[in-house]
Write a protein that holds these residues in place. Structure first.
Motif, PDB file in Angstrom:
ATOM      1  N   MET A 188      -3.508   8.965   6.752  1.00 40.87           N
ATOM      2  CA  MET A 188      -3.394   7.636   6.717  1.00 40.87           C
ATOM      3  C   MET A 188      -2.358   7.380   7.630  1.00 40.87           C
ATOM      4  SD  MET A 188      -5.305   6.001   4.925  1.00 40.87           S
ATOM      5  CE  MET A 188      -6.587   6.243   3.621  1.00 40.87           C
ATOM      6  N   VAL A 189      -1.317   8.242   7.746  1.00 38.54           N
ATOM      7  CA  VAL A 189      -0.142   7.908   8.695  1.00 38.54           C
ATOM      8  C   VAL A 189      -0.578   8.345  10.203  1.00 38.54           C
ATOM      9  CG1 VAL A 189       2.277   8.391   9.208  1.00 38.54           C
ATOM     10  CG2 VAL A 189       1.573   8.266   6.940  1.00 38.54           C
TER      11      VAL A 189
ATOM     12  N   HIS B  20       0.615  -1.312  -0.051  1.00 42.93           N
ATOM     13  CA  HIS B  20       0.040   0.094   0.020  1.00 42.93           C
ATOM     14  C   HIS B  20       0.884   1.350   0.205  1.00 42.93           C
ATOM     15  CE1 HIS B  20      -3.883   1.998   0.740  1.00 42.93           C
ATOM     16  NE2 HIS B  20      -3.380   2.695   1.694  1.00 42.93           N
ATOM     17  N   GLY B  21       1.830   1.256   0.792  1.00 44.25           N
ATOM     18  CA  GLY B  21       2.894   2.527   0.976  1.00 44.25           C
ATOM     19  C   GLY B  21       3.568   2.649  -0.440  1.00 44.25           C
ATOM     20  N   LEU B  22       3.969   1.612  -1.095  1.00 43.07           N
ATOM     21  CA  LEU B  22       4.554   1.575  -2.520  1.00 43.07           C
ATOM     22  C   LEU B  22       3.809   2.142  -3.511  1.00 43.07           C
ATOM     23  CD1 LEU B  22       6.753  -1.843  -2.331  1.00 43.07           C
ATOM     24  CD2 LEU B  22       7.643   0.607  -2.179  1.00 43.07           C
TER      25      LEU B  22
ATOM     26  N   LEU C 109     -14.686   0.969   8.903  1.00 45.26           N
ATOM     27  CA  LEU C 109     -14.695   1.757   8.111  1.00 45.26           C
ATOM     28  C   LEU C 109     -15.261   3.154   8.260  1.00 45.26           C
ATOM     29  CD1 LEU C 109     -15.282  -0.638   5.136  1.00 45.26           C
ATOM     30  CD2 LEU C 109     -13.191   0.288   5.975  1.00 45.26           C
ATOM     31  N   GLY C 110     -15.814   3.330   9.379  1.00 43.53           N
ATOM     32  CA  GLY C 110     -16.723   4.481   9.855  1.00 43.53           C
ATOM     33  C   GLY C 110     -15.758   5.596  10.350  1.00 43.53           C
ATOM     34  N   GLN C 111     -14.697   5.064  10.752  1.00 37.37           N
ATOM     35  CA  GLN C 111     -13.599   6.080  11.623  1.00 37.37           C
ATOM     36  C   GLN C 111     -13.603   7.445  10.812  1.00 37.37           C
ATOM     37  OE1 GLN C 111     -10.233   4.430  13.107  1.00 37.37           O
ATOM     38  NE2 GLN C 111     -11.010   2.323  13.023  1.00 37.37           N
ATOM     39  N   LEU C 112     -13.428   8.513  11.256  1.00 37.75           N
ATOM     40  CA  LEU C 112     -13.664   9.864  10.808  1.00 37.75           C
ATOM     41  C   LEU C 112     -12.213   9.768   9.831  1.00 37.75           C
ATOM     42  CD1 LEU C 112     -14.876  12.310  13.150  1.00 37.75           C
ATOM     43  CD2 LEU C 112     -15.804  11.608  11.044  1.00 37.75           C
ATOM     44  N   TRP C 113     -11.134   9.331  10.206  1.00 40.87           N
ATOM     45  CA  TRP C 113      -9.877   9.848   9.394  1.00 40.87           C
ATOM     46  C   TRP C 113      -9.738   8.817   8.115  1.00 40.87           C
ATOM     47  CZ3 TRP C 113      -6.566   5.540   8.068  1.00 40.87           C
ATOM     48  CH2 TRP C 113      -6.734   4.331   8.920  1.00 40.87           C
ATOM     49  N   LEU C 114     -10.751   7.464   8.282  1.00 44.71           N
ATOM     50  CA  LEU C 114     -10.996   7.015   7.033  1.00 44.71           C
ATOM     51  C   LEU C 114     -11.863   7.865   6.006  1.00 44.71           C
ATOM     52  CD1 LEU C 114     -10.758   3.381   7.926  1.00 44.71           C
ATOM     53  CD2 LEU C 114      -9.256   4.094   6.469  1.00 44.71           C
ATOM     54  N   LEU C 115     -12.693   7.971   6.502  1.00 43.15           N
ATOM     55  CA  LEU C 115     -13.941   8.475   5.738  1.00 43.15           C
ATOM     56  C   LEU C 115     -13.184  10.049   5.184  1.00 43.15           C
ATOM     57  CD1 LEU C 115     -17.029   8.322   8.166  1.00 43.15           C
ATOM     58  CD2 LEU C 115     -16.660   7.215   5.849  1.00 43.15           C
ATOM     59  N   TRP C 116     -12.540  10.942   5.823  1.00 44.31           N
ATOM     60  CA  TRP C 116     -11.864  12.039   5.278  1.00 44.31           C
ATOM     61  C   TRP C 116     -10.837  11.608   4.219  1.00 44.31           C
ATOM     62  CZ3 TRP C 116     -12.842  17.064   5.244  1.00 44.31           C
ATOM     63  CH2 TRP C 116     -13.586  17.538   6.058  1.00 44.31           C
TER      64      TRP C 116
ATOM     65  N   VAL D   6      -1.786  18.369  -3.350  1.00 44.13           N
ATOM     66  CA  VAL D   6      -2.039  19.042  -1.869  1.00 44.13           C
ATOM     67  C   VAL D   6      -2.982  18.173  -1.189  1.00 44.13           C
ATOM     68  CG1 VAL D   6      -3.312  20.848  -0.507  1.00 44.13           C
ATOM     69  CG2 VAL D   6      -1.433  21.368  -2.125  1.00 44.13           C
ATOM     70  N   LEU D   7      -4.092  17.545  -1.955  1.00 46.35           N
ATOM     71  CA  LEU D   7      -5.147  16.668  -1.496  1.00 46.35           C
ATOM     72  C   LEU D   7      -4.318  15.340  -1.068  1.00 46.35           C
ATOM     73  CD1 LEU D   7      -7.648  17.547  -3.779  1.00 46.35           C
ATOM     74  CD2 LEU D   7      -8.109  17.886  -1.498  1.00 46.35           C
ATOM     75  N   LEU D   8      -3.571  14.964  -1.854  1.00 42.76           N
ATOM     76  CA  LEU D   8      -2.746  13.546  -1.616  1.00 42.76           C
ATOM     77  C   LEU D   8      -1.897  13.963  -0.410  1.00 42.76           C
ATOM     78  CD1 LEU D   8      -2.170  12.413  -5.292  1.00 42.76           C
ATOM     79  CD2 LEU D   8      -3.814  11.526  -3.770  1.00 42.76           C
ATOM     80  N   THR D   9      -1.326  14.782  -0.250  1.00 46.39           N
ATOM     81  CA  THR D   9      -0.534  15.129   0.951  1.00 46.39           C
ATOM     82  C   THR D   9      -1.344  15.058   2.201  1.00 46.39           C
ATOM     83  OG1 THR D   9       1.083  16.549  -0.117  1.00 46.39           O
ATOM     84  CG2 THR D   9       0.977  16.654   2.405  1.00 46.39           C
TER      85      THR D   9
END
Length: 155
Positions: free
Chosen positions: A150-151, A11-13, A78-85, A141-144
């Motif tokens: 994610m991290v 996934h990281g690669l 899958l409902g965690q906010l960091w995953l949804l954002w 910027v969005l990917l960052t």
């Protein structure tokens, strides 16, 4: 090595390929445009279109799949906010990528036409390049932001 660790590395690669190709593409597009050389613009944008289709498209499609499997294996709801954002920001980045690809094809075609006709590059190409640069920066910027979520998993 566990399945989870292998999946996390893959996934990281994929994320590195996506981000690196996007960042490199922006750099080479700007460099070719600033050169003013029609042959360089044509060759660079032709290469960018291939890179986008081969590397960006494949990693962009595989990343959500590997992310879903990773979340499932890790036991993250899958409902965690960091995953949804992360998913929402990733979709916004994807919506930037589709017009980016179209713009790269248009710029390449305009450069080829100018080379073929022995004329200067059509003035609308400058507008295409400006929009391309803005969309590319926005997507990066969005990917960052996605990678930060994610991290860090802050939410």
């Amino acid at each position: 090595m566990t399945f989870y660790l292998s999946l996390r590395i893959a996934h990281g690669l994929l994320a590195a390929v996506l981000f690196g190709t996007a960042l490199g593409g922006l750099f080479f597009a700007r460099r070719a445009w600033k050169s003013g050389d029609l042959r360089q613009i044509d060759a660079t944008f032709a290469s960018l279109v291939r890179l986008e289709l081969w590397f960006v498209a494949s990693s962009a499609l595989l990343l959500p799949l590997s992310g879903l499997v990773l979340a499932k294996v890790a036991g993250w709801p899958l409902g965690q906010l960091w995953l949804l954002w992360s998913a929402g920001l990733y979709l916004l980045a994807a919506f930037c990528w589709l017009p980016l690809l179209w713009l790269q094809v248009r710029i390449r075609n305009l450069a080829r036409q100018a080379l073929r006709d022995g004329t200067p590059l059509a003035p609308r190409a400058a507008g295409h390049v400006a929009l391309h640069s803005r969309l590319a920066v926005l997507a990066l910027v969005l990917l960052t932001a996605v990678y930060t979520l994610m991290v860090g998993k802050p939410l």
